[in-house]
Design a protein around this motif. Structure first.
Motif, short mmCIF file in Angstrom:
data_model
loop_
_atom_site.label_atom_id
_atom_site.label_comp_id
_atom_site.label_asym_id
_atom_site.label_seq_id
_atom_site.Cartn_x
_atom_site.Cartn_y
_atom_site.Cartn_z
N ARG A 1 -6.52 -5.87 3.98
CA ARG A 1 -7.76 -6.43 4.53
C ARG A 1 -7.46 -7.27 5.77
O ARG A 1 -8.13 -7.14 6.80
CB ARG A 1 -8.47 -7.29 3.48
CG ARG A 1 -9.84 -7.79 3.94
CD ARG A 1 -10.33 -8.96 3.11
NE ARG A 1 -9.51 -10.15 3.32
CZ ARG A 1 -9.63 -10.95 4.38
NH1 ARG A 1 -10.53 -10.71 5.32
NH2 ARG A 1 -8.85 -12.02 4.50
N PRO B 1 -6.23 -0.74 -3.94
CA PRO B 1 -7.52 -1.39 -4.23
C PRO B 1 -7.39 -2.91 -4.23
O PRO B 1 -6.49 -3.48 -4.85
CB PRO B 1 -7.87 -0.86 -5.63
CG PRO B 1 -7.12 0.42 -5.76
CD PRO B 1 -5.84 0.23 -4.99
N GLY B 2 -8.27 -3.57 -3.50
CA GLY B 2 -8.28 -5.03 -3.46
C GLY B 2 -7.13 -5.64 -2.71
O GLY B 2 -6.90 -6.86 -2.84
N CYS B 3 -6.42 -4.88 -1.89
CA CYS B 3 -5.23 -5.40 -1.20
C CYS B 3 -5.62 -6.39 -0.10
O CYS B 3 -6.27 -6.01 0.88
CB CYS B 3 -4.41 -4.25 -0.60
SG CYS B 3 -2.95 -4.81 0.30
N GLU B 4 -5.20 -7.62 -0.26
CA GLU B 4 -5.51 -8.66 0.72
C GLU B 4 -4.72 -8.45 2.01
O GLU B 4 -5.21 -8.73 3.10
CB GLU B 4 -5.21 -10.04 0.13
CG GLU B 4 -5.50 -11.21 1.05
CD GLU B 4 -6.97 -11.33 1.42
OE1 GLU B 4 -7.26 -12.08 2.38
OE2 GLU B 4 -7.82 -10.71 0.77
N SER C 1 -8.14 4.37 -4.52
CA SER C 1 -8.27 3.61 -3.28
C SER C 1 -9.72 3.37 -2.90
O SER C 1 -10.08 2.26 -2.49
CB SER C 1 -7.55 4.36 -2.14
OG SER C 1 -7.66 3.67 -0.93
N CYS D 1 0.83 -1.21 0.00
CA CYS D 1 0.00 0.00 0.00
C CYS D 1 0.86 1.26 0.00
O CYS D 1 0.50 2.27 -0.60
CB CYS D 1 -0.94 0.00 1.20
SG CYS D 1 -2.18 -1.32 1.16
N ASP E 1 -18.74 -6.08 1.86
CA ASP E 1 -17.53 -6.20 1.04
C ASP E 1 -16.34 -6.39 1.96
O ASP E 1 -16.06 -5.53 2.81
CB ASP E 1 -17.34 -4.94 0.19
CG ASP E 1 -16.26 -5.10 -0.87
OD1 ASP E 1 -15.21 -5.69 -0.57
OD2 ASP E 1 -16.47 -4.62 -2.00
N GLN F 1 -13.33 -5.84 1.60
CA GLN F 1 -12.32 -4.79 1.54
C GLN F 1 -12.65 -3.60 2.43
O GLN F 1 -11.82 -2.70 2.60
CB GLN F 1 -12.15 -4.32 0.09
CG GLN F 1 -11.34 -5.28 -0.77
CD GLN F 1 -9.96 -5.57 -0.15
OE1 GLN F 1 -9.21 -4.67 0.20
NE2 GLN F 1 -9.62 -6.86 -0.03
N SER F 2 -13.83 -3.60 3.04
CA SER F 2 -14.15 -2.54 4.00
C SER F 2 -13.16 -2.54 5.16
O SER F 2 -12.84 -1.48 5.72
CB SER F 2 -15.57 -2.74 4.53
OG SER F 2 -15.70 -4.01 5.16
N TYR F 3 -12.63 -3.72 5.50
CA TYR F 3 -11.69 -3.83 6.62
C TYR F 3 -10.32 -3.23 6.30
O TYR F 3 -9.51 -3.03 7.20
CB TYR F 3 -11.52 -5.29 7.03
CG TYR F 3 -12.77 -5.86 7.65
CD1 TYR F 3 -13.07 -5.68 8.99
CD2 TYR F 3 -13.69 -6.57 6.87
CE1 TYR F 3 -14.23 -6.20 9.56
CE2 TYR F 3 -14.86 -7.08 7.42
CZ TYR F 3 -15.11 -6.90 8.76
OH TYR F 3 -16.27 -7.40 9.30
N ALA F 4 -10.07 -2.93 5.02
CA ALA F 4 -8.78 -2.33 4.65
C ALA F 4 -8.65 -0.90 5.16
O ALA F 4 -7.54 -0.36 5.26
CB ALA F 4 -8.59 -2.36 3.14
#
Length: 314
Positions: A246, A240-243, A192, A173, A225, A227-230
């Motif tokens: 998350r 975006p979409g970063c595991e 983002s 990130c 979703d 990704q809200s936890y990101a």
């Protein structure tokens, strides 16, 4: 382990950032001392019925704003030596701010203020940032030196990477944000929030007072979703979409939920996303102002109150 009582006097969103540091979720956290930050707290404190006076917070914010308005920094030529000398003088002034003293007094571990310089075409802007650390804290001079070198070398991305490491953000990130090509179409702020942008009810934000709406009404199915936890930190723009982001967010969510009511933790994550969403819009519109409290809904305003007041309301 640290509890909410260790940070209960801090503004809600600052307290929760700081608590995640104290409980080992992140290396550090910070907050900019801006006019919006100070005026926003006064606005919310005085808007509550009846008005809330906690440790005379309104007076502290009012006096801090007055002092900040009187600070003017002049630099003859932009050299590393001149900027370092100005930083030392500026920091002495910032340490006298009642708000800085308040934050330092009510945080149990390492807390300090440093000047923050940003080079833009034709000028160098300056501000103040307060950092919060537990273990592995840098000294203030190191932070200032990194900022000064980035300004004089015209390499803002180097300081963005350094700041990312101070805040304990995932490396991917940090690379995403610092390495982004900045234009109205590719700014990292907009990228983002893009995966979750469609969940925002802009019609609610634009119709009537934003304080008329709650997070539940402004954000539809936010936690549906993953990704809200990101969005686990204030002023953080995850890739975006970063595991990795998350997973880090889930860990911080669970850590905070062990010390605070879970509805408040949920609102903290929604507050962080809402801030990022509004800032992305500001970047696209070329605006300099930070979002005013409540611009994203009622809870966006409530989290400017001291944490102990927020806990009573929840």
């Amino acid at each position: 382990m640290a509890s909410h009582s260790d940070v209960h006097a801090l503004p809600g969103f600052v307290a929760m950032d700081a608590l995640s540091v104290l409980r080992g979720g992140r290396r550090g956290a910070s907050v900019q001392i801006t006019d919006g930050y100070l005026a926003g707290q006064r606005t919310v404190l005085e808007a509550v019925d009846p008005p809330i006076s906690t440790d005379d917070r309104s007076a502290i914010c009012r006096e801090s704003r007055r002092i900040c308005e009187d600070i003017h920094i002049d630099i003859d030529t932009l050299t590393e030596g001149n900027l370092r000398e100005a930083s030392v003088r500026f920091r002495r002034l910032l340490q006298r701010l009642p708000e800085v003293s308040y934050l330092e007094r009510h945080y149990p571990e390492t807390c300090f203020v440093v000047p923050e310089w940003v080079r833009t075409p034709g000028e160098v802007r300056y501000g103040a940032r307060v950092y919060f650390f537990a273990d592995d804290a840098p000294d203030p001079e190191s932070v200032m030196d990194e900022n000064i070198r980035a300004v004089t070398d015209e390499s803002p991305e180097s300081f963005e990477r350094y700041q990312g490491s101070l805040h304990g953000y995932p490396e991917c990130c940090i690379d995403f944000y610092a390495g982004a090509t900045r234009s109205p179409e590719t700014d990292p702020e907009s990228q983002s929030i893009a995966p979750l942008e469609e969940r925002v009810r802009d019609d609610r934000l634009e119709r009537g007072s934003p304080l008329s709406w709650s997070f539940d009404e402004v954000l539809r199915g936010f936690f549906d979703d993953p990704q809200s936890y990101a969005f686990f930190a204030h002023e953080f723009y995850p890739e975006p979409g970063c595991e990795t982001a998350r997973r880090r967010g889930v860990e911080i969510y669970e850590t905070l939920a062990g010390a605070l009511p879970e509805p408040l933790v949920r609102d903290y994550f929604r507050f962080n996303f809402g801030w990022s969403y509004l800032m992305a819009k500001a970047v696209r519109d070329g605006a300099d102002e930070t979002p005013e409290p409540g611009r994203f809904g009622r809870e966006h305003a409530l989290l400017y109150l001291p944490l102990r007041i927020v806990l009573e309301l929840y």
